[in-house]
Enzyme design. Structure first.
Site: not given
Ligand code: 9MR
Length: 719
Positions: A204, A530, A578, A587
């Protein structure tokens, strides 16, 4: 008191579930179906590091087999000759992978070559190399990830190639609405802020201070650690594909500064409510679709309310900045220190402004209601940088200073930062009493011992427990490997370095799925992570992620629709696909690539057991030929005193008298601070055994011109 290990884990998991369910957002266009890389579908059952092994490093492979008897392994060269053989050790059921496995250990084989194959019971591994420069490419690719993720600057084709180039994102140029004059969410503030720059967090385009803080810390820490080891020239100026190449500052620090400047822009200005705190995050008002090029994002961007956690992340990263950048840019170091002090004071005045888990519309929540660990980390950084008693008292009065929970088997992370404070106190000279320092250092080695014993209990040698495969598990593993590496530095005990390198084996293919989680490295590597721009899987005109991008990795929580549809019933370490739609397993993120870059730099530079500096076979003469009031010329001759030819070389030295190289001939010479590196030109690339290569430098000086006395060739000290 710090929460117990199990409590902290529950907290993390809780945040995951809440935010994960909201991340779906309906934004995804239907992803193309990708082959499910389950263990059953794998092409081979002999799992290796698909890139290879270091000649002096551990060499383990895991064999999936139903046999309970030891099997014979054979290591074959590219031409098919058997170079070594031995017996596997049956391990039986491996709970993380759900497989029955045996382990082959060929660590004692130290010859080099490419195209090796390990054969067991008629089955062969993917081919791999054994060579000392195995990690050179990954060192720069994993670090270059951050340039790709930069916001607010055009990503140049001359640096990354045309497929990855794109105009600057979020500079207020239509259709972008950010990030030069960003409003707050309703009720949070009545002004706008310029929060351009920084790194996009992940797939994102949000920018989050907590995650930015830990990622920056890791990138800068990789340089700070290398400096202690005397190997930082490999991260120095002109080592990375960044626009600041050649500015005299180590490229890794140039890269981290891009984020540090952004983090400081997120600080609430003087005269406003919560002055000195940091806004928790800035991101789109609603989730954008896949794909969305950064410069085409038309969503409104919003600042979310300040939080204590973000403020302390800023304090910690900025305090570290003040320490590490001082040698290169004192004015910037001062600015960092002022921001860090201000953030610390503001956090003390507002110690419980928690970011909620529920705030996950248009961006991740990064919720955290337990910030005593962030207080400890920030205090440790401020103390290591300033030596001031107020920060020391904040360190020693924190329950995290003595708590066994600062390190856990589940590793540190964006929400659990006490370990970062301990690592700094254990490695950066500071004024803690000797007994306390010993205790802090012992806590690092005790944590590393725990990781080694976790590894010993796993068929794939993984330093995370069977119930530790949650969102971003690959970063959890990499962070634990960093603890192993630091323990190696503190003790000189080669078992820790071996453990850190074995963790790399997991990331690069020795795992339940035979999957390299690093794009472009290994036969079967992740390529559909992602990401809104590297979204080739949903739009063929866009690229796949660039080489060196780390996927989040197996997540037994199955927190996205693709994972839920395709992976139900998976063993924890096999809960990965994947597919671009599986954001909870696949991601990319800055806090995941940062430890990968840290480890790649570590693995690339250390060629001997125990992390000792290697000795090179060389002798150097440095002769000042000419000297005038403010300048000089010198001839440098390096002799290869070894028994084999050197093919391509890098000679390093330091100037103690403030000299600066202004030009050079017969070598390419760069200088970063006091450190100089000369690289061969084409015609003197090879120095035969007993032969020499010479080159010249011209430099500026003021006053004395002391002759350098210590030289390194390719990182090893000349005799
Ligand atoms: O890395 C984050 C993980 O520890 C959390 O459990 C998750 C859900 O809250 O979010 C991950 O971080 C994401 C973030 O919220 C938005 N940008 C992408 C991040 C990686 O997936």
């Amino acid at each position: 008191m710090p929460p117990s290990e199990s409590l902290r884990r529950r907290r993390t998991l809780c945040a995951v579930l809440l935010a994960g369910s909201l991340l779906v957002g309906g934004a995804l266009t239907a992803p193309a179906a990708a082959a499910v890389p389950t263990a059953a579908a794998a092409t081979t059952a002999v799992r290796v590091n698909q890139v290879g092994y270091l000649p002096d490093g551990p060499k383990h492979a895991t064999v999936v087999t139903t046999s309970s008897q030891a099997l014979t392994w054979q290591l074959r060269t590219a031409s098919g000759t058997v170079a070594a053989s031995g017996s596997t050790v049956p391990r039986g059921a491996d709970h993380a992978s759900g497989q029955s496995v045996q382990v082959a250990d060929f660590s004692s084989y130290r010859d080099t070559g490419s195209g090796y194959v390990l054969t067991v019971d008629g089955r062969s591994s993917d081919p791999f190399d054994i060579r000392a420069n195995l990690y050179d490419g990954l060192r720069s690719d994993a670090m270059a990830f951050f340039y790709h993720q930069r916001s607010g600057i055009a990503i140049e084709s001359s640096l990354v190639g045309s497929a990855y180039a794109h105009p600057a994102g979020h500079l207020g140029v239509a259709p972008n609405k950010g990030d030069t004059s960003v409003p707050c969410q309703s009720g949070v503030c009545d002004y706008t802020r310029d929060v351009r720059g920084g790194w996009y967090d992940a797939g994102d385009q949000g920018k989050y201070v907590v995650n930015g803080g830990i990622s920056t810390w890791l990138v800068v820490n990789s340089f700070e650690r290398a400096k202690r080891a005397g190997t930082h020239e490999a991260l120095g100026d002109s080592t990375l594909r960044v626009p600041e190449r050649g500015n005299g500052v180590p490229d890794v620090l140039d890269e981290a500064r891009w984020e540090l400047d952004f983090l400081m822009r997120m600080q609430v200005p003087d005269g406003k409510p919560y002055a000195g705190m940091a806004f928790h995050k800035v991101h789109d008002a609603a989730w954008t679709a896949l794909p969305t090029r950064p410069e085409l994002d038309s969503q409104v961007r919003e600042l979310h309310r300040p939080s204590t956690a973000a403020t302390l992340n800023l304090a910690a990263a900025a305090a570290q900045c003040a320490r590490v950048y001082r040698a290169y840019d004192a004015a910037f170091a001062d600015r960092c220190l002022a921001a860090a002090r201000k953030a610390w004071t503001a956090a003390r005045a507002n110690p419980a402004l928690y970011a909620p888990d529920s705030d996950s519309t248009g961006g991740g929540a990064y919720g955290d209601a337990q910030v005593t660990d962030e207080f400890y980390w920030a205090a440790a950084e401020l103390y290591a940088t300033t030596g001031e008693s107020a920060y020391r008292d904040a360190v020693t009065s924190s329950s995290w200073h003595t708590s066994a929970s600062a390190f856990t088997r589940y590793g540190f992370g964006w929400a659990d930062t006490a370990a970062l404070g301990r690592l700094t106190l254990a490695t950066v000279p500071n004024g803690l009493p000797a007994a306390d320092l010993t205790r802090v250092r012992s806590s690092v080695t005790a944590a590393a011992d725990t990781h080694l014993s976790t590894m010993a209990g796993q068929g794939y040698g993984v330093p995370i427990p069977t119930d530790g495969y949650f969102w971003g598990s690959n970063s959890e593993l990499a962070n634990n490997a960093i603890v192993l590496a630091v323990a190696g530095e503190l003790t000189g005990d080669g078992r820790y370095r071996a453990g850190a390198l074995e963790a790399m084996d997991y990331l690069l293919g020795r795992n339940a799925l035979g999957q390299s989680y690093v794009t472009g490295y290994g036969e079967t590597s992740s390529r559909n992570q992602h990401h809104r721009f590297w979204a080739h899987q949903v739009d063929a005109s866009l690229p796949n992620p660039p080489a060196g991008s780390l996927a989040g990795g197996p997540n037994s929580g199955l927190q996205d629709p693709v994972a839920q549809e395709r992976l139900t019933g998976c063993a924890p370490a096999a809960c990965y696909i994947d597919d671009i739609g599986s954001y909870s397993t696949n991601e990319v993120a800055v806090n995941w690539n940062a430890p990968l870059a840290w480890l790649a730099a570590y693995a690339a530079e250390r060629a001997t057991d125990g992390g000792e500096q290697p000795t090179a076979s060389c002798a150097v003469t440095y002769t000042v030929d000419n000297s005038w009031s403010d300048g000089f010329t010198a001839t440098v001759t390096v002799k290869n005193t070894g028994s084999s030819a050197v093919d391509g070389w890098r000679l390093g030295w330091s100037y103690s008298g403030g000299q600066r190289v202004t030009s050079a001939w017969n070598a390419t010479v760069t200088q970063s601070g006091t450190d100089v590196v000369a690289r061969n030109v084409d015609w003197n690339r090879v120095i035969p055994a007993g032969g020499t290569a010479s080159f010249g430098v011209q430099g500026s000086k003021s006053g004395s011109n002391p002759t350098p006395t210590a030289f390194t060739l390719d990182g090893g000290a000349c005799a």
